[in-house]
Design a protein around this motif. Structure first.
Motif, PDB file in Angstrom:
ATOM      1  N   LEU B   6       0.802  -1.313   0.731  1.00  0.00           N
ATOM      2  CA  LEU B   6      -0.341  -0.046  -0.330  1.00  0.00           C
ATOM      3  C   LEU B   6       0.852   2.015  -0.236  1.00  0.00           C
ATOM      4  CD1 LEU B   6      -3.128  -0.250   2.514  1.00  0.00           C
ATOM      5  CD2 LEU B   6      -3.265   0.913   0.109  1.00  0.00           C
ATOM      6  N   PHE B   7       1.990   1.095   0.734  1.00  0.00           N
ATOM      7  CA  PHE B   7       3.160   2.604   0.840  1.00  0.00           C
ATOM      8  C   PHE B   7       3.041   2.886  -1.191  1.00  0.00           C
ATOM      9  CE2 PHE B   7       6.734   4.277   2.433  1.00  0.00           C
ATOM     10  CZ  PHE B   7       5.877   5.614   2.572  1.00  0.00           C
ATOM     11  N   VAL B   8       3.368   1.359  -1.717  1.00  0.00           N
ATOM     12  CA  VAL B   8       4.822   1.954  -2.569  1.00  0.00           C
ATOM     13  C   VAL B   8       3.563   2.416  -3.858  1.00  0.00           C
ATOM     14  CG1 VAL B   8       5.414   0.793  -4.109  1.00  0.00           C
ATOM     15  CG2 VAL B   8       5.869  -0.164  -2.493  1.00  0.00           C
ATOM     16  N   THR B   9       1.980   2.027  -3.692  1.00  0.00           N
ATOM     17  CA  THR B   9       1.232   1.971  -3.796  1.00  0.00           C
ATOM     18  C   THR B   9       1.031   4.540  -3.873  1.00  0.00           C
ATOM     19  OG1 THR B   9       0.197   0.544  -4.069  1.00  0.00           O
ATOM     20  CG2 THR B   9      -1.245   3.097  -4.801  1.00  0.00           C
ATOM     21  N   PHE B  10       1.061   4.560  -2.390  1.00  0.00           N
ATOM     22  CA  PHE B  10       1.030   5.521  -2.361  1.00  0.00           C
ATOM     23  C   PHE B  10       2.412   6.424  -2.321  1.00  0.00           C
ATOM     24  CE2 PHE B  10       2.755   8.888   0.958  1.00  0.00           C
ATOM     25  CZ  PHE B  10       1.255   9.823   1.009  1.00  0.00           C
ATOM     26  N   LEU B  11       3.265   5.773  -2.647  1.00  0.00           N
ATOM     27  CA  LEU B  11       4.702   6.722  -2.935  1.00  0.00           C
ATOM     28  C   LEU B  11       4.477   7.031  -4.681  1.00  0.00           C
ATOM     29  CD1 LEU B  11       7.378   5.507  -0.658  1.00  0.00           C
ATOM     30  CD2 LEU B  11       6.860   7.804  -0.935  1.00  0.00           C
ATOM     31  N   LEU B  32      -4.752  11.900  -3.177  1.00  0.00           N
ATOM     32  CA  LEU B  32      -5.449  10.925  -4.904  1.00  0.00           C
ATOM     33  C   LEU B  32      -4.041  10.416  -5.072  1.00  0.00           C
ATOM     34  CD1 LEU B  32      -4.853  14.953  -6.136  1.00  0.00           C
ATOM     35  CD2 LEU B  32      -6.626  13.295  -6.587  1.00  0.00           C
ATOM     36  N   SER B  33      -2.823  10.471  -3.904  1.00  0.00           N
ATOM     37  CA  SER B  33      -1.758   9.648  -4.093  1.00  0.00           C
ATOM     38  C   SER B  33      -2.333   7.882  -3.882  1.00  0.00           C
ATOM     39  CB  SER B  33      -1.285   9.747  -2.897  1.00  0.00           C
ATOM     40  OG  SER B  33      -0.122  11.205  -2.728  1.00  0.00           O
ATOM     41  N   VAL B 193     -12.532   7.085   0.715  1.00  0.00           N
ATOM     42  CA  VAL B 193     -11.674   8.473   1.369  1.00  0.00           C
ATOM     43  C   VAL B 193     -11.260   8.657   1.063  1.00  0.00           C
ATOM     44  CG1 VAL B 193      -9.360   8.030   3.314  1.00  0.00           C
ATOM     45  CG2 VAL B 193     -11.609   6.780   3.371  1.00  0.00           C
ATOM     46  N   GLY B 194     -10.023   8.480  -0.484  1.00  0.00           N
ATOM     47  CA  GLY B 194      -9.551   8.937  -1.087  1.00  0.00           C
ATOM     48  C   GLY B 194     -10.265   9.676  -2.110  1.00  0.00           C
TER      49      GLY B 194
END
Lengths: 184, 464
Positions: B6-11, B32-33, B193-194
């Motif tokens: 999930l963090f990689v998707t966010f980054l 948006l990320s 949420v996004g």
């Protein structure tokens, strides 16, 4: 005189911004309160006079929130049973007893029809739904066009309400009415 | 693995948002990320498989990492600063979250509770929607397990027609499954949420915090949209991407010096077109607006226009190409054929079905009725004040709504009827339309002016 006047002017000047600031804050507090009250009344009228907003707030938001808080202790797999009924439990049991590459011969419609529909076992007739719960195992249906060619390759037979042992080459003496048996 | 994924998707999304917007607010980054990151990751998964490679979490993560480095490198090369630093330089609450007041607090409080409650619901229940069980979720399980779009479930005809839909959603769920998530509904939470955060954050660019908070509450309160947003089907996410694409375009119209929002709109439109094919209905009015700004006002260059249309259209086009290449296998899942010549015979019926659906207050609350009033106000704003945004926002809604009706009218269904389609799915068609109706209401000249007055009355004046 002029010195006194100057001093008094300075005092007035020093006081003025403070007064206007406190007036501004007071006005803002009053405005905030009035407009917030208007907003709450508008939202309340919307909720009480519109079936969509009533459903949104009472059912979707409040009821679901209370339901989740009350039932958060229920294990995830049991929630599946609550949603999909007893047919899910039957499929979950098959899944537990078979390897991922299993080809499972599913109960015939005639067997499922013997059970009162109120129990919800008719769901087992739905090939896509059974695949959803069993995947990567594959359920095989006797009358399905796409499964017909694969029927001889079945590696397991799903026993339902005691039916299905006829497809088991060496049926066990102890016949469990709801189980799955390896045939290859 | 779950959190790393999930963090990689966010980054990945963060690196793109940074590159496009240069100095996004914290809320724009947070909102948006993940949605943009997921859009890019699923596009990469699709391209890999189209090129004959298998889809796996490790390949997706490695390519994501390369893309993060690439986009961050480009940002550093262009702006000579590390991504993220600009957002936190001279950080102020008001600039990032909007000026607070009591009305703002009430609206944000209600919105947060609604989103929290629906997220809890989404995460509590396993998949139960029929379309998810027979199409999207089951297909995602097979993609995750077998690593390919054309998999055994397709050959054995164990999936529904949803497999012919552009694959952002199914690939997104497949990615979550490959990461180890048990409940596919996590994707519903990502979008819900996004959407709320992004809508508020983008709206803050074209209005004040009071207006942004109020209209965010209104859009998340559209009853049927909210009801379906906790169910893992494609209609909600498509409405999210397409409506945000329009809002982002409006942000550019309001602040033309920052072309980042123009390109952000194209990226969001691309994601929308990669989730449901009907996104062409949103592409058409936005592409027309691009043409208008190229030739009528000359505020965009032809290169800008080509960039926008290419980015917005590419994923949709490549998916159609994929279907054509695999027509022998996929054709049986394509349920709809389009009639070339106008089908006047059923127009009256389609109009009645569409009209009755959109006028149902049980589905959309007060949205449509307020929008009808705003149509008149927008014409007045255009005539009296020469305000173009008021008229654009209304025109887009009308074009998309009529576009849906024309699309349904021209459909030749292989295994279903128009009545069934509109009766059961019609209410889902109009999620994007009704969100955009609230955008039209909010951006109307007179409504915006009224909110400006209210906001200045109840908010602390900004420090100069």
């Amino acid at each position: 005189m002029s010195k006194k006047n100057n001093k008094s002017n300075r005092t007035e000047a020093a006081k003025l911004p403070a007064k206007s600031t406190s007036d501004g804050v007071f006005l803002r507090v009053i405005s905030n309160t009035i407009i917030a009250l208007i907003l709450i009344v508008v939202l309340y009228i919307g909720k009480t006079n519109n079936v969509g907003y009533a459903f949104m707030w009472d059912t979707l938001v409040k009821q679901n929130y209370a339901m989740v808080k009350e039932n958060s202790h229920i294990p995830y797999l049991d929630r599946n049973e609550q949603r999909h009924g007893v047919s899910y439990k039957y499929l979950a049991d098959i899944k537990k007893q078979t390897p991922e590459d299993a080809l499972i011969l599913m109960p015939a419609d005639s067997s499922l029809n013997k059970v009162d529909p109120k129990y919800g076992f008719n769901e087992l007739k739905n090939r896509t739904k059974a695949t959803f719960f069993l995947y990567p195992r594959k359920p095989l249906y006797r009358t399905d066009t796409f499964d017909r060619a694969m029927l001889p390759k079945a590696t397991y037979v799903a026993i339902f309400s005691g039916d299905g042992y006829a497809d088991v080459p060496n049926p066990p003496a102890d016949r469990n009415p709801f189980t799955v048996i390896k045939i290859k | 693995m779950l959190l790393i994924g999930l963090f990689v998707t966010f980054l990945l999304g963060f690196s793109v948002v940074q590159l496009l917007l240069k100095k996004p607010t914290l809320l724009e980054i947070l909102g948006l990320s993940v949605m943009i990151g997921l859009g890019i990751q699923t596009f990469v998964m699709f391209l890999l498989n189209f090129a004959g490679m298998n889809i796996s979490s490790s390949s997706t993560l490695i390519i994501s990492a390369v893309l993060i480095l690439l986009f961050s490198g480009l940002y550093f090369w262009q702006y000579k600063t590390i991504p993220g630093v600009a957002t936190f330089e001279n950080f102020s609450f008001t600039a990032n979250f909007g000026a607070p007041n009591l009305v703002w607090l009430i609206c944000i409080g209600f919105t947060a509770f609604i989103i929290y409650s629906m997220s809890l619901k989404a995460l509590f229940w396993p998949t139960y929607a029929t379309d998810a069980i027979t199409s999207f979720d089951i297909y995602a399980k097979a993609i995750a397990h077998e690593g390919k779009l054309i998999n055994s479930l397709i050959f054995e005809h164990r999936v529904g027609p949803g497999v012919a839909y552009p694959p952002l959603y199914t690939l997104g769920v497949a990615y979550f499954y490959q990461l180890g998530f048990e409940n596919a509904n996590v994707i519903s939470v990502v979008f819900l949420v996004g959407f709320a955060v992004s809508f508020y954050a983008l709206f803050l660019r074209i209005s004040n915090s009071t207006s942004a908070a109020f209209f965010t509450l209104m859009v998340v309160s559209i009853p049927e949209f909210l009801a379906q947003s906790a169910v893992n089907i494609t209609s909600g996410p498509q409405a999210v991407y397409s409506s945000l694409a329009v809002v982002s375009f409006f942000v550019w119209i309001k602040n033309k010096e920052n072309k980042g929002y123009f390109l952000l709109s194209a990226v969001l439109l691309a994601c929308s077109g990669f989730i449901r094919s009907e996104d062409i209905l949103y592409m058409a009015p936005l592409f027309l607006l691009v043409v208008y700004y190229i030739f009528a006002t000359k505020e965009l260059s032809i290169v800008d226009g080509v960039k926008y249309i290419t980015i917005g259209f590419l994923p949709f086009f490549l998916w159609q190409l994929f279907l054509k290449v695999n027509i022998a296998i996929m054709d049986k899942y394509v349920q709809v054929e389009m009639m070339g010549s106008p089908n006047f015979a059923q127009w009256r019926k389609v109009w009645d079905l569409g009209y009755n659906t959109i006028m149902t207050t049980q589905y959309y609350g007060a949205t449509v009725y307020l929008f009808l009033i705003v149509i008149l106000a927008s014409i007045a704003a255009f005539v009296i004040k020469k305000d173009k945004l008021s008229i654009w926002s209304v025109a887009i809604v009308i074009m998309v709504f009529l576009g849906y009706l024309v699309l349904v009218n021209q459909m030749k269904l292989r295994e279903d009827t128009i009545d069934n389609i509109v009766s059961f799915s019609g209410k889902r068609f109009f999620f994007g339309v009704t969100i955009l109706m609230w955008v039209a209401i909010a951006t109307n000249y007179f409504v915006a002016a009224a909110f400006e007055k209210i906001h200045s009355l109840i908010s602390k004046p900004e420090q100069k």
